[in-house]
Design a protein around this motif. Structure first.
Motif, PDB file in Angstrom:
ATOM      1  N   LEU A  10      22.508  27.816  14.895  1.00 51.36           N
ATOM      2  CA  LEU A  10      23.479  27.315  13.785  1.00 51.36           C
ATOM      3  C   LEU A  10      24.161  28.760  13.248  1.00 51.36           C
ATOM      4  O   LEU A  10      25.308  28.700  12.922  1.00 51.36           O
ATOM      5  CB  LEU A  10      22.752  26.636  12.891  1.00 51.36           C
ATOM      6  CG  LEU A  10      23.179  25.228  12.788  1.00 51.36           C
ATOM      7  CD1 LEU A  10      24.135  24.576  13.822  1.00 51.36           C
ATOM      8  CD2 LEU A  10      22.307  24.391  12.237  1.00 51.36           C
ATOM      9  N   ALA A  11      23.507  29.680  12.898  1.00 51.67           N
ATOM     10  CA  ALA A  11      23.719  30.829  12.269  1.00 51.67           C
ATOM     11  C   ALA A  11      24.590  31.864  13.331  1.00 51.67           C
ATOM     12  O   ALA A  11      25.538  32.375  12.642  1.00 51.67           O
ATOM     13  CB  ALA A  11      22.612  31.808  11.866  1.00 51.67           C
ATOM     14  N   ARG A  12      24.135  31.657  14.553  1.00 51.07           N
ATOM     15  CA  ARG A  12      24.851  32.569  15.494  1.00 51.07           C
ATOM     16  C   ARG A  12      26.042  32.327  15.894  1.00 51.07           C
ATOM     17  O   ARG A  12      27.090  32.860  15.937  1.00 51.07           O
ATOM     18  CB  ARG A  12      23.799  33.258  16.583  1.00 51.07           C
ATOM     19  CG  ARG A  12      24.588  34.130  17.742  1.00 51.07           C
ATOM     20  CD  ARG A  12      23.526  34.601  18.608  1.00 51.07           C
ATOM     21  NE  ARG A  12      22.276  34.214  18.452  1.00 51.07           N
ATOM     22  CZ  ARG A  12      22.172  33.092  19.636  1.00 51.07           C
ATOM     23  NH1 ARG A  12      22.989  32.938  20.390  1.00 51.07           N
ATOM     24  NH2 ARG A  12      20.790  32.683  19.644  1.00 51.07           N
ATOM     25  N   GLU A  13      26.024  30.870  16.394  1.00 49.20           N
ATOM     26  CA  GLU A  13      27.280  30.307  17.133  1.00 49.20           C
ATOM     27  C   GLU A  13      28.259  29.522  16.059  1.00 49.20           C
ATOM     28  O   GLU A  13      29.319  29.139  16.434  1.00 49.20           O
ATOM     29  CB  GLU A  13      26.563  29.454  18.368  1.00 49.20           C
ATOM     30  CG  GLU A  13      25.679  30.072  18.958  1.00 49.20           C
ATOM     31  CD  GLU A  13      26.084  31.074  20.209  1.00 49.20           C
ATOM     32  OE1 GLU A  13      27.385  31.138  20.349  1.00 49.20           O
ATOM     33  OE2 GLU A  13      25.532  31.938  20.755  1.00 49.20           O
ATOM     34  N   GLY A  14      27.506  29.153  15.014  1.00 51.38           N
ATOM     35  CA  GLY A  14      28.619  28.186  14.213  1.00 51.38           C
ATOM     36  C   GLY A  14      27.969  26.558  14.721  1.00 51.38           C
ATOM     37  O   GLY A  14      27.405  26.457  15.780  1.00 51.38           O
ATOM     38  N   ALA A  15      28.585  25.796  13.963  1.00 52.13           N
ATOM     39  CA  ALA A  15      28.392  24.171  14.252  1.00 52.13           C
ATOM     40  C   ALA A  15      28.785  23.957  15.544  1.00 52.13           C
ATOM     41  O   ALA A  15      28.218  23.121  16.227  1.00 52.13           O
ATOM     42  CB  ALA A  15      28.790  23.444  13.028  1.00 52.13           C
ATOM     43  N   ALA A  16      30.056  24.449  15.720  1.00 54.90           N
ATOM     44  CA  ALA A  16      30.775  23.904  17.227  1.00 54.90           C
ATOM     45  C   ALA A  16      29.970  24.329  18.268  1.00 54.90           C
ATOM     46  O   ALA A  16      29.963  23.706  19.321  1.00 54.90           O
ATOM     47  CB  ALA A  16      32.286  24.666  16.936  1.00 54.90           C
ATOM     48  N   GLY A  17      29.240  25.757  18.178  1.00 51.80           N
ATOM     49  CA  GLY A  17      28.709  26.212  19.384  1.00 51.80           C
ATOM     50  C   GLY A  17      27.246  25.680  19.483  1.00 51.80           C
ATOM     51  O   GLY A  17      26.556  26.338  20.414  1.00 51.80           O
ATOM     52  N   THR A  18      26.885  24.838  18.729  1.00 51.94           N
ATOM     53  CA  THR A  18      25.456  24.539  18.719  1.00 51.94           C
ATOM     54  C   THR A  18      25.085  23.134  19.581  1.00 51.94           C
ATOM     55  O   THR A  18      25.754  22.125  19.369  1.00 51.94           O
ATOM     56  CB  THR A  18      24.809  24.127  17.059  1.00 51.94           C
ATOM     57  OG1 THR A  18      25.041  25.500  16.418  1.00 51.94           O
ATOM     58  CG2 THR A  18      23.350  23.672  17.490  1.00 51.94           C
TER      59      THR A  18
END
Lengths: 201, 201
Positions: free
Chosen positions: A27-35
């Motif tokens: 969540l921290a690294r990719e953001g909500a969209a990339g999770t």
DNA sequence: CAGATTGTTGTACGATCGTTCAACAAGCTT
DNA sequence: AAGCTTGTTGAACGATCGTACAACAATCTG
């Protein structure tokens, strides 16, 4: 010697905690969209199918992650307050000051919160989870304010006011770290509390 | 009579505005997670392929939507300020009061903001767009505060402070509408400004 | 050392994602 | 009216999504 009857490959609770931790990092690294399920599974070093085995679905994992992060934050805040001693004003100051320093002021936390806010609109159950957690946050702050002598009939709006100010500062501090420092945020919040308390006296 | 040489099926600007409006509605109704090319196209009453024709991609459309919403908000705020007359304090009050009433305090707006915040972590260009728009917001507020006589060396933190408080109140007002009213938010914000101005004098 | 039990894997499935593109249709030019 | 330009369509593509499930492996029981 172990009391657990089924200590197979990994303790169920350990797996669950590991998945939550991995979800937090993604969540921290990719953001909500990339999770996604696959990214989280790779991060945790397990197979994608195992996530469905431990959680009802990806939404349940994100929900559990939010809950865990919320508990971690609450614990860190409580510890900061206790470390401040017994003086009511010092405890209140410690509460707001802790909001602008690690591990509270952190992009990872913000990403988790945003991922959840983005679900509030569409899902009533998550809206309720948000309401509950925020009410608990305000309740803790209300206690600290009451101990400082804020009058009963001012208590509710005072708690809403401090919560909003701290949240707004925290949000901007995470979104645009270059705009102002955590120290400056603390100065602003404490000045606001000063004004609140002197107006009452 | 029309100056436009190619007024085919629909004016390009009209289409773009229509797509932005449709994107705004979908964002508000479905949340950031449920906003896709096909849903937006159906909402706008056009074919999915047309979106790529008018925007570089779905991200560019969301970016344009954010920009448009930001301009709409800025215009509404400017109108509220102008309608307040020439007294500096009245203009400042109008600015914060307008933040807690329609069309500013609105779930649709919040959904758009959240959709954007969720992209800030992963995409540097969108992080920059956010920084720029927030700097512009603070600049407008700084002008209003300076007109009220806030000292130069207090101006920066004062603007950050009021921005954070208004944002925090606005956020909670949209996320949990049942917790407090827009009127109460206005009372809190104006009291905070009172404290800011009297401390200076 | 079997046999039962259960954590774990990896593939497969259907759905949906964003994007591309050949074909069509509508308006302007000549 | 014929031809050109261009907005628009809708099907198709490859990628990725969340989930389900049969097969495997590792542990415990007897």
């Amino acid at each position: 010697m172990t009391a657990n009857p089924f200590p197979r490959r990994a303790e169920p609770d350990v797996r669950r905690q590991g998945l939550i931790a991995a979800c937090t990092r993604v969540l921290a690294r990719e953001g909500a969209a990339g999770t996604s399920v696959r990214v989280i599974a790779r991060e945790a070093g397990i197979s994608p199918g195992l996530i469905t085995h431990y959680f009802a679905g990806i939404d349940a994992l994100i929900s559990a992650t939010y809950d865990h992060v919320d508990q971690t934050v609450a614990a860190a805040m409580a510890q900061a307050v206790d470390a401040a001693g017994s003086d009511p004003r010092a405890r209140l100051d410690a509460f707001v000051t802790a909001s602008f320093a690690p591990p509270i002021a952190d992009r990872a936390l913000l990403a988790t919160w945003i991922a959840f806010w983005s679900l509030v609109t569409a899902r009533p159950d998550i809206a309720r989870q948000h309401d509950d957690q925020y009410a608990a946050y305000r309740a803790r702050l209300t206690e600290l304010l009451a101990a400082c002598g804020v009058r009963c009939d001012h208590l509710r709006l005072a708690a809403i006011s401090v919560t909003a100010l701290v949240d707004g500062l925290w949000l901007e501090l995470c979104l645009s770290p270059g705009c102002f420092t955590g120290t400056e945020a603390g100065v602003i919040a404490r000045a606001h509390i000063d004004a609140l308390l002197t107006r009452r006296a």
